[in-house]
Design an enzyme around this catalytic site. Structure first.
Site, PDB file in Angstrom:
ATOM      1  N   ASN A 152     -35.141  -7.120 -11.236  1.00 30.71           N
ATOM      2  CA  ASN A 152     -35.043  -8.396 -11.958  1.00 30.71           C
ATOM      3  C   ASN A 152     -36.461  -8.895 -12.285  1.00 30.71           C
ATOM      4  O   ASN A 152     -37.175  -9.350 -11.397  1.00 30.71           O
ATOM      5  CB  ASN A 152     -34.291  -9.397 -11.072  1.00 30.71           C
ATOM      6  CG  ASN A 152     -34.115 -10.759 -11.726  1.00 30.71           C
ATOM      7  OD1 ASN A 152     -34.686 -11.041 -12.775  1.00 30.71           O
ATOM      8  ND2 ASN A 152     -33.339 -11.614 -11.091  1.00 30.71           N
ATOM      9  N   CYS A 185     -34.833 -17.388 -15.110  1.00 27.88           N
ATOM     10  CA  CYS A 185     -34.295 -16.168 -15.718  1.00 27.88           C
ATOM     11  C   CYS A 185     -33.696 -16.407 -17.097  1.00 27.88           C
ATOM     12  O   CYS A 185     -33.446 -15.461 -17.841  1.00 27.88           O
ATOM     13  CB  CYS A 185     -33.256 -15.536 -14.802  1.00 27.88           C
ATOM     14  SG  CYS A 185     -33.959 -15.085 -13.226  1.00 27.88           S
ATOM     15  N   HIS A 222     -28.888 -10.606 -18.699  1.00 30.95           N
ATOM     16  CA  HIS A 222     -29.966 -10.714 -17.712  1.00 30.95           C
ATOM     17  C   HIS A 222     -29.694  -9.717 -16.586  1.00 30.95           C
ATOM     18  O   HIS A 222     -28.551  -9.544 -16.164  1.00 30.95           O
ATOM     19  CB  HIS A 222     -30.023 -12.151 -17.168  1.00 30.95           C
ATOM     20  CG  HIS A 222     -30.981 -12.304 -16.038  1.00 30.95           C
ATOM     21  ND1 HIS A 222     -32.289 -11.869 -16.112  1.00 30.95           N
ATOM     22  CD2 HIS A 222     -30.822 -12.827 -14.786  1.00 30.95           C
ATOM     23  CE1 HIS A 222     -32.894 -12.133 -14.969  1.00 30.95           C
ATOM     24  NE2 HIS A 222     -32.039 -12.695 -14.147  1.00 30.95           N
TER      25      HIS A 222
END
Ligand code: UT7
Length: 329
Positions: free
Chosen positions: A284, A114, A254
């Site tokens: 996500n 990520c 994020h």
């Protein structure tokens, strides 16, 4: 001659049209819209039905080049941050260059989960700052549905497919990337990973039967590390650059969990209006979240805005990038 900095001069994204809602997932695993919304902030996400990570990345690149009126042959370097490459090798960057006609570019993939996009941004910026490259693309894209176990309610509800790309070019006005603090801690690797497919567990009938090719996450542990480290590193980059809360125009966090985003914004002393949040729409998307935020907010970003991008991901990897936005769109 003034110092050359690397500035983002364009951004574009791609999201597959197919929308999967929390209600859709509640039909296949034991979950509910209420649980997913309250624990994560996610309402829906996208799922690519036909294609691969490079297809999404190529669409984003084509959109960016068209929007800027740039010939694909002008691009010199392509960095693709992804945990869902088309193949182990060749790199997804190679495939994207082929699919978009970027025949003069070289490229490679970067795997930092990520945090991939900020790791890519920092890496790409060095090629610009050194003066060796004038046009660098940094892509963050993931087809998480290709490694999700749709029998595991703890992971399949969180992730989505999508990605985006930014163009880095030299800037002599002092705009663009100012600073980065990036970290890795491999001792966290067993808390969020894909156990099989690499050299530790090459693919066998057993690894497939034991569902080892899917994402495994110990959510609570990752949450604890994420909430602490993302908030800490974001505050650290502010301090290091003498930025007070009122100096920061945007936090680009994020998008893993709304609670992690809120904790980070709170630590930085930022009101919600300065925080880019689209987790409710896309979930996500791993390396895709940050460029997708920039794409969604592109029209609101103004030349000179102080922007902090911040991420935490599997590995563990985390960090923050401080940049000054370089254009009005
Ligand atoms: O992007 C990379 C970095 N990743 C992250 O930052 C993710 C960090 N972790 C998280 O965001 C959260 O830990 C999750 C959203 C993954 C989970 O939320 P949580 O509040 O930490 O829940 P939990 O794992 O502690 O589980 C609480 C309960 C458990 O049931 P019991 O043991 O209390 O009976 C789970 O089995 O919720 C259950 N549960 C679910 N229930 C309904 C777990 N997943 C689900 C689900 N639907 N999808």
């Amino acid at each position: 001659m003034s110092k050359i900095t690397a500035a983002i001069t364009a951004v574009h994204g791609y999201l597959p049209p197919n929308v999967v809602t929390n209600h859709d997932l509640a039909k296949i695993v034991d979950t509910s819209d209420e649980w997913i919304r309250t624990r994560t902030g996610i309402i829906e996400r996208r799922k690519l039905e036909n294609g691969s990570t490079s297809d999404m990345a190529a669409e984003a690149v084509k959109g960016l080049l068209e929007k800027k009126g740039i010939d694909p042959l002008e691009i010199e370097l392509v960095i693709v941050a992804t945990v869902t490459p088309d193949y182990t090798f060749p790199s997804t960057a190679n495939v994207v260059c082929d699919k978009t006609g970027m025949k003069n570019a070289w490229g490679y993939d970067l795997n930092s989960a990520c945090s991939g996009f900020i790791f890519g941004l920092q890496t790409g910026s060095k090629f610009i700052e050194s003066g060796t490259h004038k046009k660098v693309l940094v892509i963050g894209a993931d087809m998480m549905s290709s490694i999700l176990d749709y029998e595991d309610r703890t992971t399949c509800v969180i992730f989505g497919d999508g990605g985006g790309v930014v163009l880095l070019e030299p800037n002599e006005e002092g705009l663009g990337i100012q600073d980065a603090i990036l970290r890795t801690d491999g001792s966290g690797r067993q808390y969020l990973y894909q156990p099989a497919g690499g050299s530790v567990n090459p693919p066998t009938v057993r690894t497939v039967e034991e569902r080892m090719h899917f994402v495994k996450q110990e959510g609570k542990t990752v949450f604890k590390f994420a909430v602490t480290n993302m908030a800490e590193v974001s505050a650290e980059i502010m301090e290091k650059n003498n930025l007070k809360s009122e100096d920061v125009d945007w936090l680009v966090p994020h998008q893993a969990n709304l609670r992690i985003i809120d904790a980070t914004a709170q630590r930085m002393g930022l009101p919600t209006e300065k925080v880019m949040i689209n987790i409710q729409k896309y979930g996500n998307t791993t390396a895709g979240t940050l460029p997708l935020c920039l794409w969604d907010w592109e029209k609101q970003l103004k030349k000179g805005d102080n922007v902090i991008l911040s991420a935490f991901g599997g590995g563990f990897t985390w960090g923050a990038v401080y940049l000054k936005w370089a254009y009005n769109s």
